[in-house]
Scaffold this motif. Structure first.
Motif, short mmCIF file in Angstrom:
data_model
loop_
_atom_site.label_atom_id
_atom_site.label_comp_id
_atom_site.label_asym_id
_atom_site.label_seq_id
_atom_site.Cartn_x
_atom_site.Cartn_y
_atom_site.Cartn_z
N GLU A 281 60.58 94.97 -47.55
CA GLU A 281 60.88 94.03 -46.50
C GLU A 281 61.89 94.92 -45.33
OE1 GLU A 281 59.69 91.08 -45.45
OE2 GLU A 281 58.36 91.28 -47.41
N ARG A 282 62.81 95.54 -46.18
CA ARG A 282 63.83 96.30 -45.17
C ARG A 282 63.05 97.39 -44.37
NH1 ARG A 282 69.32 96.83 -46.81
NH2 ARG A 282 69.27 98.71 -45.89
N ARG A 284 59.70 97.02 -43.51
CA ARG A 284 59.11 96.49 -42.45
C ARG A 284 59.93 95.95 -41.38
NH1 ARG A 284 56.92 91.00 -44.14
NH2 ARG A 284 55.98 90.86 -42.27
N LEU A 285 61.21 95.52 -41.57
CA LEU A 285 62.04 95.12 -40.49
C LEU A 285 62.43 96.23 -39.36
CD1 LEU A 285 63.36 92.74 -39.27
CD2 LEU A 285 65.38 92.94 -40.82
N GLU A 286 62.87 97.28 -40.28
CA GLU A 286 63.26 98.47 -39.63
C GLU A 286 62.07 99.29 -38.75
OE1 GLU A 286 64.46 101.17 -42.78
OE2 GLU A 286 66.72 100.08 -42.90
N GLN A 288 59.51 97.50 -37.49
CA GLN A 288 58.92 96.54 -36.52
C GLN A 288 59.26 96.87 -34.90
OE1 GLN A 288 60.23 92.67 -36.47
NE2 GLN A 288 57.96 91.91 -36.49
N ILE A 290 59.22 94.97 -31.42
CA ILE A 290 58.64 93.54 -30.81
C ILE A 290 58.09 93.92 -29.50
CG2 ILE A 290 59.50 91.60 -30.14
CD1 ILE A 290 59.72 91.77 -33.16
N PRO A 291 56.84 93.61 -29.23
CA PRO A 291 56.25 93.93 -27.99
C PRO A 291 56.92 93.50 -26.92
CG PRO A 291 54.63 92.69 -29.46
CD PRO A 291 55.97 92.73 -30.26
N SER A 292 57.72 92.36 -26.86
CA SER A 292 58.37 91.61 -25.79
C SER A 292 59.69 92.22 -25.58
CB SER A 292 58.70 90.23 -26.06
OG SER A 292 59.51 90.24 -27.31
N LEU A 293 60.24 93.35 -26.41
CA LEU A 293 61.58 93.84 -26.13
C LEU A 293 61.77 94.80 -24.99
CD1 LEU A 293 62.91 93.82 -29.65
CD2 LEU A 293 62.81 92.09 -28.06
N ARG B 193 67.59 90.88 -35.81
CA ARG B 193 67.19 91.90 -36.72
C ARG B 193 68.47 92.19 -37.50
NH1 ARG B 193 63.65 96.89 -35.96
NH2 ARG B 193 63.52 96.19 -33.80
N LEU B 200 68.85 90.72 -46.35
CA LEU B 200 68.35 91.71 -47.22
C LEU B 200 69.24 92.55 -47.81
CD1 LEU B 200 65.16 92.65 -45.19
CD2 LEU B 200 65.04 91.48 -47.11
N TYR B 209 66.39 84.41 -46.87
CA TYR B 209 65.09 85.25 -46.36
C TYR B 209 63.88 84.93 -46.65
CZ TYR B 209 62.59 89.43 -44.92
OH TYR B 209 61.74 90.42 -44.25
N VAL B 214 59.92 88.04 -40.58
CA VAL B 214 59.55 89.20 -39.86
C VAL B 214 58.51 88.96 -39.04
CG1 VAL B 214 59.13 91.61 -39.84
CG2 VAL B 214 60.86 90.80 -41.64
#
Lengths: 293, 293
Positions: A281-282, A284-286, A288, A290-293, B193, B200, B209, B214
């Motif tokens: 999960e860490r 995945r989050l790192e 990722q 985000i298209p909108s950012l 984030r 996490l 969580y 995510v």
């Protein structure tokens, strides 16, 4: 320190003698060296500190209820007292030191017409806390063996039968995950007089005063007898009654906070462990974007 | 100081541009001289102080509800936010600084089967605070135009019609004594984030969580658009919406506490006056002899 629960427990083994419990006493209080010159200040600081511990336990309880489908544990603090006994103050100070999100507070007044059309436990059942909560009852089903008896609202055969009904009901609660902490806040008639006088003196407290409060003092002995019998019959091992000397407000709050602390400790709660792969999960989050950012 | 409500108010007069509101900004914060070198410490102390003032106002509100038969005033704080936006933290800190006896806190999760069998406002109506209370909604009927829209739980014609239904419903609440304080806690995706990463990293926070959190970040822009439209349509003069920049927790709490303080101030509450003859009652109490004493 002795367990507060052992020191304050009554009932379950014969008559309860309330007159033998001094309302200004402070059972379990550490020695003067620990408490220092101003016990009230010490007590208030202790309640704040215990409140933070209780808030942590509350969070574990809520977390377990949220993550484990069959988790059913919850605590129900039942507060009973004579007028001016300090139920509201105890809630303000002790529950007020905790996290309001995990509290479930309900007050019971004179029953409504609808409530009267059902058996006396109907409104109580509807007000029970869900798993994961600390419930607080400001008055309770015990009024149905207290005021109902003293004011003869029902015949003796009816209120007397309620002791067994209450014990069965509470056993059922314990079987479904409840821990009951039933507390009588025990004040003296002299202290009650002082507190009534304060309500008459401070205009901000006028709203708490009722002319009938003075008349009700004539029934003091009747109420004490009704309390003593209810505590004796319904102070069972599974759902014990505690009498907290309550003439000193700071002691009262400290004692109730300790009863709750000991009760939570018995539950041996711990935070639920992760049900997911933490490292995955860490990542995945790192990673990722985000298209909108 | 400007009124926080004027500074944070959105909607009611055209589109809302959330992107123009910086989540790390601190509108209304006094100058550095007042705040001192550690704004967080200043903010926390202020919240505790405002909390005591709010507790006093709560007591007046409760007192009036108890003594005046037709009194219908109550405040309802509605909290909405993206995941990790700080709803729970705001309740813990701001409501936690008040008196739990006068709070009425309700959380809304995914609707149950029973709730789904009714219209979307059914469960909301059942959870409304009685007169005399400060209600807090942790999520609300706005989920029915937010997640319901983003996840396409209902067709557009259905969620779009809900704006008017919500405005009618809220106007009805205002007519029956409610003051609504609707707050969006506005965080940045970067802050989200960080907070997810904290969940996490700290095993005590694993339970908060969910792996789906995510994935949901991909819908960030959709949610912001849904929020912007809901705030624009439902930020009415009678039931306004406020956007609180919420990347800084201490500012968020301070801002919400101030919104509540200003709301209470508008009510101009005062303690009810005595409905009895104070001197007569004092004499009755002084002269009374309790037979049992």
């Amino acid at each position: 320190m002795s367990e507060m629960r052992d020191l304050l427990r009554v009932g379950g083994d014969g008559p309860v003698n309330l007159a033998a419990i001094r309302p200004r006493s402070t059972p379990g209080l550490p020695t003067g060296d620990v408490v220092g010159p101003v016990p009230k200040a010490w007590g208030r600081a202790q309640v704040a500190q215990i409140g933070r511990e209780l808030a942590e336990e509350q969070e574990k309880l809520a977390a377990l209820a949220k993550t484990e489908p069959d988790f059913d544990r919850r605590i129900l603090l039942v507060l009973q007292a004579m007028d001016c006994g300090g139920k509201d103050g105890t809630i303000k100070r002790v529950a007020g030191a905790m996290n309001p999100l995990g509290l479930h507070i309900r007050s019971f007044g004179a029953p409504t017409a609808e409530e009267l059309s059902h058996d006396f436990l109907w409104r109580i059942r509807r007000a029970l806390p869900a798993p994961g909560y600390l419930g607080v009852f400001n008055r309770s089903h015990y009024e149905d063996v207290l005021i109902a008896r003293v004011d003869e609202l029902v015949p003796e055969s009816v209120w007397r039968a309620r002791y067994d009904q209450i014990n069965e009901f509470e056993a059922e609660l314990v079987d479904s995950g409840f821990t009951l902490v039933k507390v009588m806040l025990h004040i003296s008639p002299e202290e009650q007089r002082e507190r009534l006088m304060e309500r008459l003196t401070d205009p901000h407290k006028h709203w708490k005063y009722h002319s009938s409060d003075v008349d009700a003092r004539r029934q003091w002995a009747d109420y004490q007898a009704a309390y003593a019998e209810a505590l004796a019959y319904c102070g069972t091992d599974r759902a014990p009654w505690y009498v907290v000397p309550a003439d000193r407000k700071w002691y009262r709050d400290w004692a109730v906070a300790n009863l709750l602390r000991e009760t939570f400790a018995d539950l041996r709660l711990s935070y639920p462990s992760a049900t997911f792969d933490v490292e995955l999960e860490r990542r995945r989050l790192e990673e990722q974007v985000i298209p909108s950012l």
